[in-house]
Design a protein around this motif. Structure first.
Motif, PDB file in Angstrom:
ATOM      1  N   TRP A 241      -7.085  -9.251   2.007  1.00 55.07           N
ATOM      2  CA  TRP A 241      -6.372  -9.634   3.228  1.00 55.07           C
ATOM      3  C   TRP A 241      -6.449  -8.513   4.264  1.00 55.07           C
ATOM      4  O   TRP A 241      -6.695  -8.767   5.455  1.00 55.07           O
ATOM      5  CB  TRP A 241      -4.925  -9.955   2.875  1.00 55.07           C
ATOM      6  CG  TRP A 241      -3.999 -10.123   4.044  1.00 55.07           C
ATOM      7  CD1 TRP A 241      -3.997 -11.134   4.958  1.00 55.07           C
ATOM      8  CD2 TRP A 241      -2.935  -9.240   4.423  1.00 55.07           C
ATOM      9  NE1 TRP A 241      -2.991 -10.943   5.877  1.00 55.07           N
ATOM     10  CE2 TRP A 241      -2.314  -9.799   5.573  1.00 55.07           C
ATOM     11  CE3 TRP A 241      -2.425  -8.062   3.893  1.00 55.07           C
ATOM     12  CZ2 TRP A 241      -1.232  -9.184   6.192  1.00 55.07           C
ATOM     13  CZ3 TRP A 241      -1.350  -7.448   4.517  1.00 55.07           C
ATOM     14  CH2 TRP A 241      -0.765  -8.014   5.658  1.00 55.07           C
ATOM     15  N   LEU A 242      -6.267  -7.263   3.812  1.00 55.56           N
ATOM     16  CA  LEU A 242      -6.368  -6.133   4.735  1.00 55.56           C
ATOM     17  C   LEU A 242      -7.784  -6.008   5.294  1.00 55.56           C
ATOM     18  O   LEU A 242      -7.975  -5.646   6.459  1.00 55.56           O
ATOM     19  CB  LEU A 242      -5.932  -4.843   4.041  1.00 55.56           C
ATOM     20  CG  LEU A 242      -4.443  -4.757   3.682  1.00 55.56           C
ATOM     21  CD1 LEU A 242      -4.158  -3.546   2.806  1.00 55.56           C
ATOM     22  CD2 LEU A 242      -3.580  -4.723   4.941  1.00 55.56           C
ATOM     23  N   ASP A 243      -8.780  -6.336   4.455  1.00 52.63           N
ATOM     24  CA  ASP A 243     -10.159  -6.380   4.955  1.00 52.63           C
ATOM     25  C   ASP A 243     -10.265  -7.384   6.100  1.00 52.63           C
ATOM     26  O   ASP A 243     -10.885  -7.120   7.133  1.00 52.63           O
ATOM     27  CB  ASP A 243     -11.129  -6.805   3.846  1.00 52.63           C
ATOM     28  CG  ASP A 243     -11.320  -5.750   2.769  1.00 52.63           C
ATOM     29  OD1 ASP A 243     -11.035  -4.563   3.031  1.00 52.63           O
ATOM     30  OD2 ASP A 243     -11.757  -6.121   1.662  1.00 52.63           O
ATOM     31  N   SER A 244      -9.684  -8.554   5.912  1.00 55.68           N
ATOM     32  CA  SER A 244      -9.800  -9.625   6.915  1.00 55.68           C
ATOM     33  C   SER A 244      -9.111  -9.252   8.221  1.00 55.68           C
ATOM     34  O   SER A 244      -9.500  -9.742   9.284  1.00 55.68           O
ATOM     35  CB  SER A 244      -9.200 -10.930   6.365  1.00 55.68           C
ATOM     36  OG  SER A 244      -7.776 -10.857   6.286  1.00 55.68           O
ATOM     37  N   LEU A 245      -8.086  -8.389   8.143  1.00 55.69           N
ATOM     38  CA  LEU A 245      -7.403  -7.938   9.355  1.00 55.69           C
ATOM     39  C   LEU A 245      -8.173  -6.827  10.057  1.00 55.69           C
ATOM     40  O   LEU A 245      -7.827  -6.443  11.187  1.00 55.69           O
ATOM     41  CB  LEU A 245      -5.999  -7.427   9.016  1.00 55.69           C
ATOM     42  CG  LEU A 245      -4.965  -8.446   8.528  1.00 55.69           C
ATOM     43  CD1 LEU A 245      -3.640  -7.751   8.254  1.00 55.69           C
ATOM     44  CD2 LEU A 245      -4.779  -9.580   9.521  1.00 55.69           C
ATOM     45  N   GLY A 246      -9.170  -6.292   9.363  1.00 54.36           N
ATOM     46  CA  GLY A 246      -9.933  -5.187   9.943  1.00 54.36           C
ATOM     47  C   GLY A 246      -9.274  -3.841   9.779  1.00 54.36           C
ATOM     48  O   GLY A 246      -9.604  -2.888  10.505  1.00 54.36           O
ATOM     49  N   VAL A 247      -8.325  -3.723   8.828  1.00 58.20           N
ATOM     50  CA  VAL A 247      -7.676  -2.431   8.577  1.00 58.20           C
ATOM     51  C   VAL A 247      -8.673  -1.532   7.840  1.00 58.20           C
ATOM     52  O   VAL A 247      -9.099  -1.861   6.737  1.00 58.20           O
ATOM     53  CB  VAL A 247      -6.388  -2.603   7.745  1.00 58.20           C
ATOM     54  CG1 VAL A 247      -5.748  -1.238   7.493  1.00 58.20           C
ATOM     55  CG2 VAL A 247      -5.419  -3.534   8.463  1.00 58.20           C
ATOM     56  N   PRO A 248      -9.048  -0.412   8.407  1.00 60.21           N
ATOM     57  CA  PRO A 248     -10.096   0.413   7.803  1.00 60.21           C
ATOM     58  C   PRO A 248      -9.589   1.260   6.652  1.00 60.21           C
ATOM     59  O   PRO A 248      -8.370   1.399   6.447  1.00 60.21           O
ATOM     60  CB  PRO A 248     -10.530   1.304   8.971  1.00 60.21           C
ATOM     61  CG  PRO A 248      -9.260   1.488   9.755  1.00 60.21           C
ATOM     62  CD  PRO A 248      -8.543   0.157   9.669  1.00 60.21           C
ATOM     63  N   VAL A 249     -10.509   1.805   5.895  1.00 62.09           N
ATOM     64  CA  VAL A 249     -10.150   2.832   4.912  1.00 62.09           C
ATOM     65  C   VAL A 249      -9.455   3.959   5.679  1.00 62.09           C
ATOM     66  O   VAL A 249      -9.931   4.394   6.730  1.00 62.09           O
ATOM     67  CB  VAL A 249     -11.409   3.359   4.191  1.00 62.09           C
ATOM     68  CG1 VAL A 249     -11.083   4.623   3.401  1.00 62.09           C
ATOM     69  CG2 VAL A 249     -11.978   2.290   3.276  1.00 62.09           C
ATOM     70  N   GLY A 250      -8.308   4.391   5.166  1.00 63.28           N
ATOM     71  CA  GLY A 250      -7.519   5.401   5.874  1.00 63.28           C
ATOM     72  C   GLY A 250      -6.497   4.814   6.822  1.00 63.28           C
ATOM     73  O   GLY A 250      -5.639   5.535   7.354  1.00 63.28           O
ATOM     74  N   GLY A 251      -6.543   3.481   7.064  1.00 64.63           N
ATOM     75  CA  GLY A 251      -5.541   2.835   7.901  1.00 64.63           C
ATOM     76  C   GLY A 251      -4.186   2.838   7.211  1.00 64.63           C
ATOM     77  O   GLY A 251      -4.087   2.832   5.983  1.00 64.63           O
ATOM     78  N   ARG A 252      -3.106   2.854   7.988  1.00 63.96           N
ATOM     79  CA  ARG A 252      -1.758   2.936   7.428  1.00 63.96           C
ATOM     80  C   ARG A 252      -1.097   1.553   7.359  1.00 63.96           C
ATOM     81  O   ARG A 252      -1.122   0.792   8.340  1.00 63.96           O
ATOM     82  CB  ARG A 252      -0.871   3.874   8.266  1.00 63.96           C
ATOM     83  CG  ARG A 252      -1.026   5.336   7.884  1.00 63.96           C
ATOM     84  CD  ARG A 252      -2.323   5.934   8.371  1.00 63.96           C
ATOM     85  NE  ARG A 252      -2.369   6.025   9.824  1.00 63.96           N
ATOM     86  CZ  ARG A 252      -3.490   6.216  10.518  1.00 63.96           C
ATOM     87  NH1 ARG A 252      -4.659   6.295   9.898  1.00 63.96           N
ATOM     88  NH2 ARG A 252      -3.451   6.308  11.839  1.00 63.96           N
TER      89      ARG A 252
END
Length: 509
Positions: free
Chosen positions: A53-64
């Motif tokens: 789901w976080l991938d689909s939101l575009g939250v990158p590695v290191g995103g909070r």
């Protein structure tokens, strides 16, 4: 060969070894629908779905990814679903004000904010790019959307969690704990606590606090049945111990005082006698409290010492065979020390009396605060801000450095005075502070919560004189209805000092 440590290792092992075991029993009474009994297979699946789901939101590695929540199964899942695939989990104290939470969310530039339904009112003033209220309406999207998460190669030096200090003295700072730090803390803690897959763990400790001291990781990796407790209540803790066969829990002294109060009216045998071990930290408990935990409850008492910045474990104090023949009161006194260094921890006390620590699970840095980081890590030692003594292999905490009272040129440990006052029958809670005084510099002052008994200040002071040197005894006693504490039981002494030091440029005299 080298394989980076990743907190997902704990979940991977649970899914491999204990897939069909109930891993988590979620809190049954909460505004979001309870997850009920969750197997480790299902927990791992939910974590993967959250990462996807976080991938689909575009939250990158290191995103909070920030979460404001009471203890809950969804929060436990997020320790893995967020950090296990390279993002940074930011568990936030749910008791903070909206302004304080807003500061943290903005300070860490959170990409996502997850909020417990009970706290949904925060959304009017606290938001992130992606903000969700946890519950049935969002579960399918967050924890069950399908798909596979993008693999993360792993980096044990990467920040795993960002834990904000409790703010007992100043603006909270974001403590960066790496995967390596959290992995080693959980493993060392579990070793010293003797955790096995036969244990049942009760989450009495807030998960937001130093990642529940690492217990979500440790207990998962060892296949322990974890019982989620949303809100602390002494009688309810006893009921959960009885109904789930709880064997271990972590807590602040205030939590155990609530259990002791509930035990006084409990009908029948106290549940967990000769089975439960309770691990305390947050403040050195009075000797009398230790004796009561061991005698009234029949639970094993273990004390640790540490800070959010140390992930947290630095020392462990657990009953040892050399003390078996000592009187119970002497055993309690020995157990009242902070403890011996945990495996891999080095301790020192500098010339000013401050406790210094070196450990592989110390913080990497304070988030976007290089000056505070340099100050805390000066000389390659972490500076705890606590005053202490280290002898015979054991550390004793004498005071927060800022809580040392200098009266008439003599140092007075507020902890020592509080320990004596806590043994006075009419005293339920007490905080000892220094207030400005023209003659003595600082006046030893006791703020007392009684059990309802009719007791005078003179009686309290007279009692202290039978136990302490005269200069250590309170010169002033004030009776109050309650003492301000953080969610983890720490006294907020800065709030108690404020009215006495108002208008002064510094709080020393």
């Amino acid at each position: 060969m080298f394989y980076p440590l990743n907190v997902k290792d704990f979940l991977d092992r649970a899914e491999t070894v204990y897939p069909d075991r109930v891993g988590v029993t979620d809190e049954p009474s909460q505004p979001a629908p309870s997850l009920g009994d969750v197997s480790y297979r299902a927990l791992a699946s939910a974590a993967r779905q959250q990462a996807a789901w976080l991938d689909s939101l575009g939250v990158p590695v290191g995103g909070r990814v920030a979460m404001v929540s009471h203890n809950a199964g969804r929060m436990l899942t997020s320790f893995f679903g967020v950090s296990g695939w390279g993002r940074i989990f930011v568990p936030i104290n749910f008791r903070l004000s909206a302004a304080e939470i807003s500061y943290i969310v903005e300070h860490c530039s959170a990409d996502v904010l997850l909020v417990d339904p009970e706290l949904s009112g925060l959304l009017s003033s606290v938001t992130a790019k992606h903000t969700y209220v946890l519950g049935s309406s969002s579960d399918a999207e967050i924890f069950g959307g399908g798909g596979s998460p993008v693999p993360w190669a792993g980096d044990e030096a990467a920040t795993c969690t960002l834990n904000y200090t409790s703010g007992t003295t100043a603006r909270p700072k974001g403590v960066q704990l790496t995967h390596r730090a959290n992995w080693l803390n959980a493993t060392v803690f579990a070793l010293h606590a003797g955790v096995s897959d036969r244990d049942v763990y009760l989450h009495t400790l807030p998960m937001f606090h130093a990642n529940g001291w690492g217990m979500p990781y440790a207990m998962t990796g060892l296949g322990v049945h974890q019982v989620v407790l949303r809100k602390v209540d002494g009688a309810e803790i006893l009921r959960r111990v009885a109904s789930h066969g709880v064997t271990v829990m972590c807590a602040a002294p205030a939590v155990l005082n609530a259990v002791l109060d509930a035990a006084s009216s409990w009908e029948g045998e106290i549940p967990g006698r000769d089975r439960v071990r309770v691990i305390l930290a947050g403040a050195p408990p009075p000797t009398r409290t230790i004796e009561r935990i061991r005698s009234d409850l029949g639970w094993e008492f273990i004390q640790i010492y540490g800070l959010t910045e140390t992930a947290p474990i630095l020392t462990v104090n657990r009953m040892r065979s050399e003390w078996d023949d000592l009187p119970a009161s002497e055993q309690a006194r020995l157990l009242g020390r902070a403890g011996a260094p945990a495996l891999g921890v080095r301790l020192s006390v500098d010339g000013s009396g401050e406790v210094l620590a070196q450990a592989n699970h110390n913080l990497d840095a304070y988030w976007e605060n290089p000056s505070a980081t340099a100050e805390a890590q000066e000389g390659n030692w972490f500076h705890t801000g606590d005053g202490g003594e280290f002898s015979d292999g054991y550390l004793s905490i004498t005071d927060r450095k800022k809580d040392v009272i200098i009266s008439g040129g003599e140092n007075v440990s507020s902890i020592e005075v509080e320990d004596v006052l806590n043994s006075f029958p009419a005293v339920r809670e007490v905080a000892v502070i220094g207030i400005p005084d023209e003659k003595w510099g600082e006046l030893v002052t006791a703020l007392v919560v009684t059990d309802g008994s009719d007791v005078s200040a003179d009686e309290v002071i007279a009692f202290c004189r039978t136990k302490l040197a005269g200069y250590k005894c309170p010169k002033r006693v004030e009776f109050v209805g309650e003492l301000p504490r953080t969610a983890t039981g720490k006294l907020q002494k800065f709030k108690l000092r404020e009215p006495f030091w108002e208008g002064r440029t510094r709080q020393v005299n």
